[in-house]
Design an enzyme around this catalytic site. Sequence first.
Site, PDB file in Angstrom:
ATOM      1  N   SER A   1       0.838  -1.198   0.000  1.00  0.00           N
ATOM      2  CA  SER A   1       0.000   0.000   0.000  1.00  0.00           C
ATOM      3  C   SER A   1       0.871   1.245   0.000  1.00  0.00           C
ATOM      4  CB  SER A   1      -0.918  -0.006   1.238  1.00  0.00           C
ATOM      5  OG  SER A   1      -1.841   1.065   1.173  1.00  0.00           O
ATOM      6  N   ASP A   2       0.344   2.300  -0.591  1.00  0.00           N
ATOM      7  CA  ASP A   2       1.049   3.573  -0.564  1.00  0.00           C
ATOM      8  C   ASP A   2       0.035   4.691  -0.728  1.00  0.00           C
ATOM      9  OD1 ASP A   2       4.015   4.572  -0.624  1.00  0.00           O
ATOM     10  OD2 ASP A   2       2.899   5.887  -1.978  1.00  0.00           O
ATOM     11  N   GLN A   3       0.386   5.862  -0.192  1.00  0.00           N
ATOM     12  CA  GLN A   3      -0.515   7.008  -0.257  1.00  0.00           C
ATOM     13  C   GLN A   3       0.241   8.240  -0.727  1.00  0.00           C
ATOM     14  OE1 GLN A   3      -2.131   9.122   3.390  1.00  0.00           O
ATOM     15  NE2 GLN A   3      -3.968   8.069   2.677  1.00  0.00           N
TER      16      GLN A   3
END
Length: 195
Positions: free
Chosen positions: A70-72
């Site tokens: 996951s990454d934001q």
Amino acid sequence: MSTPALILASSSRFRQMQLQQLNLPFSTCSPDIDETPLAHENAAATALRLATGKAQAVAEIYPQHLIIGSDQVAFCQHTQLGKPMSVEKAAETLRFTSGQHLDFYTAVVLLNTLTGRMHSHVDLTQVQMRELSDESIQRYLEQEPDAIYCAGGAKSEGLGQTLIAAITSTDPNALIGLPMLSLIGFLIEEGIALP
């Protein structure tokens, strides 16, 4: 055939706390990838590329597992905003986003390293920031030291909510760092038993 073990490709304790809510056993592994945005890459593409890269980097260590990456990335005024990583940079970021509209793109992938199957989703959360004074930014950063590890410097699940006027989202979990509703669907598709 037994279900592969679950690995979270992240050192983020925020994502770990989110995943713990599912009462599933999992391990964590911190991926070592370059998180620099590419030239002319939009924020959604950056988030997805990094989430995928994290899962793939960990897949080399765990070849028979379900790996969550996951990454934001926050986007404001034609600028991608990552994690500030220092109080000074967080203060600068919050001054920049004061009174502004931000888009937070949070990507999640689930990679089955046994089959090679990969699920992916990029969630969009729209945030309207309040007008922030230098004093309020300083007080916030003194009381919320973890904010430097949050995209855009606003830890919405903590005191960061005092900086925010409105949030529009299809998954309130995504702003914290992990789009849980999509992830749950991916896990079910991979045969993980959930209540």
